[in-house]
Scaffold this active site. Structure first.
Site, PDB file in Angstrom:
ATOM      1  N   ASP A 179       0.840  -1.204   0.000  1.00  0.00           N
ATOM      2  CA  ASP A 179       0.000   0.000   0.000  1.00  0.00           C
ATOM      3  C   ASP A 179       0.875   1.255   0.000  1.00  0.00           C
ATOM      4  O   ASP A 179       0.361   2.375  -0.086  1.00  0.00           O
ATOM      5  CB  ASP A 179      -1.007  -0.017   1.157  1.00  0.00           C
ATOM      6  CG  ASP A 179      -0.337  -0.055   2.520  1.00  0.00           C
ATOM      7  OD1 ASP A 179       0.899  -0.108   2.592  1.00  0.00           O
ATOM      8  OD2 ASP A 179      -1.082  -0.022   3.527  1.00  0.00           O
ATOM      9  N   SER A 180       2.203   1.061   0.034  1.00  0.00           N
ATOM     10  CA  SER A 180       3.117   2.179  -0.228  1.00  0.00           C
ATOM     11  C   SER A 180       2.845   2.763  -1.607  1.00  0.00           C
ATOM     12  O   SER A 180       3.246   3.897  -1.900  1.00  0.00           O
ATOM     13  CB  SER A 180       4.576   1.721  -0.132  1.00  0.00           C
ATOM     14  OG  SER A 180       4.798   0.539  -0.888  1.00  0.00           O
TER      15      SER A 180
ATOM     16  N   ASP B 118      -1.203  -6.310  -0.435  1.00  0.00           N
ATOM     17  CA  ASP B 118      -1.343  -5.606   0.848  1.00  0.00           C
ATOM     18  C   ASP B 118      -2.801  -5.186   1.025  1.00  0.00           C
ATOM     19  O   ASP B 118      -3.336  -4.427   0.203  1.00  0.00           O
ATOM     20  CB  ASP B 118      -0.473  -4.345   0.775  1.00  0.00           C
ATOM     21  CG  ASP B 118       0.270  -4.054   2.053  1.00  0.00           C
ATOM     22  OD1 ASP B 118       0.056  -4.774   3.047  1.00  0.00           O
ATOM     23  OD2 ASP B 118       1.074  -3.108   2.042  1.00  0.00           O
TER      24      ASP B 118
ATOM     25  N   LYS C  68      -1.174  -9.461   2.907  1.00  0.00           N
ATOM     26  CA  LYS C  68      -0.453  -8.925   4.076  1.00  0.00           C
ATOM     27  C   LYS C  68      -1.368  -8.007   4.861  1.00  0.00           C
ATOM     28  O   LYS C  68      -2.102  -7.204   4.255  1.00  0.00           O
ATOM     29  CB  LYS C  68       0.803  -8.170   3.631  1.00  0.00           C
ATOM     30  CG  LYS C  68       1.612  -7.611   4.806  1.00  0.00           C
ATOM     31  CD  LYS C  68       2.995  -7.135   4.403  1.00  0.00           C
ATOM     32  CE  LYS C  68       3.026  -5.772   3.793  1.00  0.00           C
ATOM     33  NZ  LYS C  68       2.524  -4.699   4.679  1.00  0.00           N
TER      34      LYS C  68
ATOM     35  N   GLU D 240      -1.406  -5.532   8.650  1.00  0.00           N
ATOM     36  CA  GLU D 240      -0.489  -4.873   9.587  1.00  0.00           C
ATOM     37  C   GLU D 240      -0.932  -5.050  11.043  1.00  0.00           C
ATOM     38  O   GLU D 240      -2.110  -5.217  11.318  1.00  0.00           O
ATOM     39  CB  GLU D 240      -0.400  -3.365   9.269  1.00  0.00           C
ATOM     40  CG  GLU D 240       0.275  -3.088   7.945  1.00  0.00           C
ATOM     41  CD  GLU D 240       0.625  -1.615   7.728  1.00  0.00           C
ATOM     42  OE1 GLU D 240       0.380  -0.786   8.632  1.00  0.00           O
ATOM     43  OE2 GLU D 240       1.151  -1.314   6.644  1.00  0.00           O
TER      44      GLU D 240
ATOM     45  N   GLU E  21       9.373  -4.103  10.351  1.00  0.00           N
ATOM     46  CA  GLU E  21       9.827  -2.813   9.797  1.00  0.00           C
ATOM     47  C   GLU E  21      10.359  -1.895  10.894  1.00  0.00           C
ATOM     48  O   GLU E  21       9.698  -1.685  11.924  1.00  0.00           O
ATOM     49  CB  GLU E  21       8.649  -2.134   9.064  1.00  0.00           C
ATOM     50  CG  GLU E  21       9.036  -0.782   8.469  1.00  0.00           C
ATOM     51  CD  GLU E  21       8.051  -0.260   7.443  1.00  0.00           C
ATOM     52  OE1 GLU E  21       7.104  -0.986   7.064  1.00  0.00           O
ATOM     53  OE2 GLU E  21       8.238   0.906   7.014  1.00  0.00           O
TER      54      GLU E  21
HETATM   55  O1  KIV Z   1       3.539  -1.102   1.635  1.00  0.00           O
HETATM   56  C1  KIV Z   1       4.708  -1.511   1.592  1.00  0.00           C
HETATM   57  O2  KIV Z   1       5.467  -1.260   0.644  1.00  0.00           O
HETATM   58  C2  KIV Z   1       5.186  -2.308   2.714  1.00  0.00           C
HETATM   59  C3  KIV Z   1       6.650  -2.629   2.760  1.00  0.00           C
HETATM   60  C4  KIV Z   1       7.411  -1.449   3.165  1.00  0.00           C
HETATM   61  C5  KIV Z   1       6.925  -3.804   3.606  1.00  0.00           C
HETATM   62  O3  KIV Z   1       4.428  -2.654   3.570  1.00  0.00           O
END
Ligand code: KIV
Length: 289
Positions: free
Chosen positions: A52-53, A91, A121, A123, A190
């Site tokens: 989600d970055s 994510d 994924k 969090e 992280e």
């Molecule tokens: O969203 C993302 O890119 C991440 C990574 C930094 C692990 O969660």
């Protein structure tokens, strides 16, 4: 398009476990589009995360919080189409899984059915432990994410390293153990001090992938745009730039602009020709008008 590697067979979770046992570091990178996926594929990474970055790296939001499931799915499908061997992790964005097991399952199933991800994924520890268990029970492999969890940036008081006191470290370690007990297949850790990562790796069996978490993790993940120097501005201290694509891209676009303005582009070789007879006939047709 050139690639640097011969096609590989698909990576499996068993392959990751075998690499961990053999002490062979796992390589994960983020990707957000089809060319990015093809680059990750050609570079021979083990896992690709559509993080989600993307909210910040490709959509221009100022945090990961606003990105929607539909936005993530568009990007994830594009990555899926460019990927063959590496495992694909999707994510789940903020607000798409926290409220209930049912919500988490509905969202995760969209990522599996509509975007073909191998794992999802989520969090944090806390309520995410139950969400992880529900997804695993429903047959969806899960990656946990502890330490600095950017979806909780407001609660954490900013993008800062976590687990820097003994008590805070114990909380991160306990979250990691709880996520393993919930059935997660992998863990991202992280921005925590190296001793915290080492303590996690000592206490869990599943592979631990670090980002700003030191060298004792079983593997590393970096954001595509960070490691390739695609965007401007300060980066976290754990980022290492392996290329400077933004500078190269600006140079390229500036050279194009110069040549358009000077008339050097397009040159005859960039155009299409017409047989002399057709050109002659065209003139005649135009003259008759
Ligand atoms: O969203 C993302 O890119 C991440 C990574 C930094 C692990 O969660």
């Amino acid at each position: 398009m050139s690639t640097h590697a011969a096609p590989r067979r698909r990576v499996t979770l068993a392959d990751l476990a075998a690499k961990k046992r053999a002490g062979e570091p796992l390589v994960m990178v983020t990707a957000y589009d089809h060319p990015g996926a093809q680059i990750a594929e050609a570079a021979g990474v083990d896992l690709v995360l559509v993080g989600d970055s993307a909210a910040m790296t490709v959509l221009g939001y100022d945090s990961t919080v606003p990105i929607t499931v539909d936005e993530m799915l568009v990007l994830t499908r594009a990555v899926r189409r460019g990927l063959d061997a590496p495992l694909l992790v999707g994510d789940l964005p903020f607000g798409s899984y926290e409220a209930s097991d049912a919500l988490a399952l509905a969202t995760a199933q969209r990522f599996v059915k509509e975007a073909g991800v191998d794992l999802v994924k989520i969090e944090r520890g806390g309520t995410s432990v139950a969400r992880a268990r529900a997804l695993v029970d429903a047959g969806i492999p899960v990656v946990g994410h502890v330490g600095l969890t950017p979806q909780s940036v407001a609660a954490l008081g900013g993008y800062r390293a976590q687990g820097r006191t003994a008590e805070a470290a114990i909380a991160v370690i306990d979250d990691a153990i709880a996520l393993q007990n919930a059935g997660c297949s992998l863990l991202v850790v992280e921005a925590v001090p190296s001793p915290v990562t080492a303590a996690i790796v000592d206490r869990v069996d599943f592979p631990v992938i670090g980002i700003g978490a030191g060298a004792s993790a079983d593997g590393q993940v970096l954001v595509f745009h960070d490691l390739l120097g695609i965007y401007d501005g300060p980066a976290a201290r754990f980022v290492k730039r392996y290329a400077h694509l933004r500078d190269a891209a600006i140079d390229g676009v500036a050279a194009y602009a110069r040549e358009v303005r000077s008339g050097a582009y397009p040159a005859p070789e960039h155009g299409y020709t017409m047989a002399d007879a057709e050109e002659q006939r065209l003139r005649e047709l135009l003259d008759r008008r």
